[in-house]
Scaffold this active site. Structure first.
Site, PDB file in Angstrom:
ATOM      1  N   TYR A   1       0.842  -1.202   0.000  1.00  0.00           N
ATOM      2  CA  TYR A   1       0.000   0.000   0.000  1.00  0.00           C
ATOM      3  C   TYR A   1       0.877   1.253   0.000  1.00  0.00           C
ATOM      4  CZ  TYR A   1      -3.910   3.035   1.210  1.00  0.00           C
ATOM      5  OH  TYR A   1      -4.868   4.009   1.195  1.00  0.00           O
TER       6      TYR A   1
ATOM      7  N   PHE B   1     -10.182  19.109 -24.788  1.00  0.00           N
ATOM      8  CA  PHE B   1     -10.567  17.708 -24.847  1.00  0.00           C
ATOM      9  C   PHE B   1     -11.823  17.571 -23.989  1.00  0.00           C
ATOM     10  CE2 PHE B   1     -10.369  13.219 -23.486  1.00  0.00           C
ATOM     11  CZ  PHE B   1     -10.514  12.662 -24.739  1.00  0.00           C
ATOM     12  N   THR B   2     -12.690  16.616 -24.325  1.00  0.00           N
ATOM     13  CA  THR B   2     -14.006  16.516 -23.664  1.00  0.00           C
ATOM     14  C   THR B   2     -13.907  16.515 -22.129  1.00  0.00           C
ATOM     15  OG1 THR B   2     -13.807  14.139 -23.967  1.00  0.00           O
ATOM     16  CG2 THR B   2     -15.208  15.300 -25.532  1.00  0.00           C
TER      17      THR B   2
ATOM     18  N   ASP C   1      -0.754  18.754 -21.433  1.00  0.00           N
ATOM     19  CA  ASP C   1      -1.461  17.468 -21.475  1.00  0.00           C
ATOM     20  C   ASP C   1      -0.662  16.581 -22.420  1.00  0.00           C
ATOM     21  OD1 ASP C   1      -3.039  15.270 -22.004  1.00  0.00           O
ATOM     22  OD2 ASP C   1      -4.923  16.390 -22.136  1.00  0.00           O
TER      23      ASP C   1
ATOM     24  N   LYS D   1      -2.867   5.869 -22.924  1.00  0.00           N
ATOM     25  CA  LYS D   1      -2.292   6.176 -24.246  1.00  0.00           C
ATOM     26  C   LYS D   1      -0.778   6.228 -24.137  1.00  0.00           C
ATOM     27  CE  LYS D   1      -6.577   8.420 -24.767  1.00  0.00           C
ATOM     28  NZ  LYS D   1      -7.311   9.610 -24.376  1.00  0.00           N
TER      29      LYS D   1
ATOM     30  N   ARG E   1     -17.668  11.748 -34.302  1.00  0.00           N
ATOM     31  CA  ARG E   1     -17.202  12.987 -33.673  1.00  0.00           C
ATOM     32  C   ARG E   1     -17.864  14.136 -34.424  1.00  0.00           C
ATOM     33  NH1 ARG E   1     -15.942  12.882 -28.635  1.00  0.00           N
ATOM     34  NH2 ARG E   1     -14.504  11.244 -28.089  1.00  0.00           N
TER      35      ARG E   1
ATOM     36  N   PHE F   1     -24.040  10.683 -26.532  1.00  0.00           N
ATOM     37  CA  PHE F   1     -23.360   9.822 -27.517  1.00  0.00           C
ATOM     38  C   PHE F   1     -22.926   8.487 -26.929  1.00  0.00           C
ATOM     39  CE2 PHE F   1     -19.020  10.525 -26.015  1.00  0.00           C
ATOM     40  CZ  PHE F   1     -19.139  11.724 -25.322  1.00  0.00           C
TER      41      PHE F   1
HETATM   42  C1  LIG Z   1      -7.727  10.434 -23.420  1.00  0.00           C
HETATM   43  C2  LIG Z   1      -7.319  11.785 -23.113  1.00  0.00           C
HETATM   44  C3  LIG Z   1      -7.533  12.327 -21.850  1.00  0.00           C
HETATM   45  C4  LIG Z   1      -8.272  11.577 -20.758  1.00  0.00           C
HETATM   46  O1  LIG Z   1      -7.600  10.424 -20.387  1.00  0.00           O
HETATM   47  P1  LIG Z   1      -8.386   9.153 -19.785  1.00  0.00           P
HETATM   48  O2  LIG Z   1      -7.301   8.219 -19.384  1.00  0.00           O
HETATM   49  O3  LIG Z   1      -9.257   8.608 -20.873  1.00  0.00           O
HETATM   50  O4  LIG Z   1      -9.190   9.622 -18.641  1.00  0.00           O
HETATM   51  C5  LIG Z   1      -7.113  13.618 -21.623  1.00  0.00           C
HETATM   52  N1  LIG Z   1      -6.507  14.339 -22.592  1.00  0.00           N
HETATM   53  C6  LIG Z   1      -6.280  13.846 -23.814  1.00  0.00           C
HETATM   54  C7  LIG Z   1      -5.608  14.678 -24.846  1.00  0.00           C
HETATM   55  C8  LIG Z   1      -6.681  12.553 -24.132  1.00  0.00           C
HETATM   56  O5  LIG Z   1      -6.466  12.086 -25.365  1.00  0.00           O
END
Ligand SMILES: *Cc1c(COP(=O)(O)O)cnc(C)c1O
Length: 482
Positions: free
Chosen positions: A80, A132-133, A223, A266, A389, A455
């Site tokens: 932990y 980003f969303t 980011d 990613k 999209r 969506f």
């Molecule tokens: C996917 C993504 C996020 C969010 O990441 P999650 O791991 O899906 O929560 C934030 N910024 C960018 C540019 C992304 O492509």
């Protein structure tokens, strides 16, 4: 450069890895695909993976892992507090980004939650190259607003601009002057801008953004979720960086940032996320939220196995032969589609290949969701699952009117090192066939429309019985073929 020149025939992107673990795929017949699409309410998010042949919905958490990553996962130190696994990851972050404070999170949006809670207050403004969303949602949730200050070229679908993700410096200054620097929570740069087609920014541009931040005493947040693709494009397209290694370019970008966060779904080809900085004050401001929302400081909601995989994954991301596979496959796919006259977003970016539905099915009004209809049609004729999209991904305004999207795209994500070139050729073939038969496609209408994030869960039906006509034409042209 690992680009191998072919002596005979076309040059194709050559995989610099071999496949040692495989997963069986199903390609159900078109009649079953139509049935599956109908069951899913013509929403590709609601398809079951067993009905999908090529899953090009997203690149999130579905990139292939390496043998080294898999091996490292067996060595994880499960504790932990004070886990050795955490220390390895923390050290790798410092080695690559040169940042000594690291905060682990369970994924990218969790970083956004913490950064927004720590730095965004009511009335704050966050300028960025593009939103980003999930980023926007967290900033808005904390009372802030997002200002997108991209170059005009960013929204130009067919372009030759090498860096459509650049920030417009004059507009940035103007925004700060107009609102006052104290209103700006921070400036955010997104690598490989997701929503405009995985388009990169240049180091040159980032240096200018840094200058503005210094001038006004603002924090620059990066980011880095799609940094791998952005690094590849910088190395390929930016004259001043041609002779730098990927590690050197990464370090240059990191040194220009006050705070870096990323989704390891990613970047690093595993599942998790993290925030890093050299500034103790901002580190301390965020730290308490980690224990509140994520977990203890030495795991932040991640399993130790995933942390081991991220450590290796980040290290492998510094290899040009690793990060070029995605963009080169996407570029190949984009070129093949262009050759057949299919309207796609150019130049090819990272993340995936983006079809311009506004033109592909220009006869469908935006109120009938052209990109959604095209994504559904593509699944029916190929078993390839993409993501809408466009207007379907928008939310209605307060009066219940549709917010028409600036772009109508079908995104075909290219999970890294997952597909073979013959699979990509198959997708191109079916898209080209669909393009020739595009007049058969019509629109969609909601039968079950959720108020938020419609969506994801919304169900639709078709405005006419166009899917059966598409199936009939497919059988005419392909006979018994799947
Ligand atoms: C996917 C993504 C996020 C969010 O990441 P999650 O791991 O899906 O929560 C934030 N910024 C960018 C540019 C992304 O492509």
């Amino acid at each position: 450069m690992s680009k191998v020149k072919f002596y005979y025939g076309d040059s194709v992107p050559l995989e610099m890895h071999k496949v040692r673990i495989v997963q069986k795929l199903n390609l159900p017949p078109i009649e079953r695909r139509l049935e599956a699409m109908t069951e899913a309410g013509f929403n590709t998010f609601l398809l079951k993976n067993r009905d999908v042949f090529m899953d090009m919905l997203t690149d999130s958490g579905v990139n292939a892992m390496s043998d080294r990553q898999q091996a490292a996962m067996l060595e994880a130190d499960d504790s932990y507090a004070g886990s050795e696994t955490y220390t390895k990851l923390e050290n790798k972050i410092e080695e690559i980004f040169g940042k000594k404070y690291f905060l682990p999170t369970h994924q990218g949006r969790a970083c956004e939650n913490i950064i927004s809670q720590a730095f965004v207050t009511k009335g704050s403004i966050v300028p960025m190259n593009y939103h980003f969303t999930t980023t926007k949602a967290h900033i808005v949730l904390n009372g802030g607003t997002v200002e997108e200050i991209f170059e005009d070229e960013a929204l130009n679908i067919t372009s030759k601009h090498p860096f459509k993700g650049n920030m417009n410096i004059a507009k940035l200054k103007d925004l700060i002057e107009t609102n006052g620097a104290e209103k700006i929570a921070f400036v955010r740069l997104e690598a490989g801008t997701n929503l405009i087609g995985g388009q990169p920014f240049a180091v040159e541009n980032m240096k200018e953004v840094r200058k503005v931040c210094d001038e006004y005493g603002l924090m620059l947040v990066l980011d880095a979720s799609l940094l791998a693709d952005n690094l590849y494009f910088i190395k390929e397209r930016e004259e001043n960086c041609k002779d730098m290694s990927i590690r050197e370019i990464t370090r240059e970008i990191a040194d220009l940032s006050d705070l870096i966060y990323f989704s390891a779904r990613k970047l690093g080809c595993a599942r998790g996320g993290g925030i890093c900085t050299n500034n103790e004050e901002i580190y301390l401001k965020m730290r308490e939220y980690i224990t509140l929302y994520e977990g203890f400081l030495t795991y932040g909601g991640m399993s130790v196995r995933e942390m081991e995989a991220i450590t290796i994954g980040l290290d492998e991301t510094m290899d040009e032969n690793m990060i070029n596979q995605g963009p080169q496959f996407i570029s190949y796919m984009t070129d093949q589609l262009l050759n057949r006259g299919v309207p796609v977003v150019t130049p090819a970016g990272g993340l995936g290949c983006h079809i311009n539905a506004m033109e592909f099915v220009g006869h469908i009004p935006q109120s009938e969701y052209p990109a959604g209809a095209l994504a559904a049609a593509l699944y029916i004729v190929s078993g390839v699952r993409g993501m809408e999209r466009g207007t379907l991904s928008e939310q209605r305004d307060e009066d219940g009117n549709e917010t028409l999207s600036q772009m109508e795209l079908v995104r075909l994500a290219m999970p890294r090192r997952v597909f073979t070139l013959s699979q990509v050729k198959y997708a191109v073939d079916r898209i080209a066939w669909l393009y020739e038969n595009r007049h058969l496609i019509s629109g969609l209408k909601f039968i079950d429309e959720p108020n938020v994030l419609r969506f994801f869960f919304g169900k639709l039906s078709t405005t006419t019985d166009w899917p059966s006509q598409l199936v009939a034409k497919f059988r005419e042209d392909f006979g018994e073929s799947l």
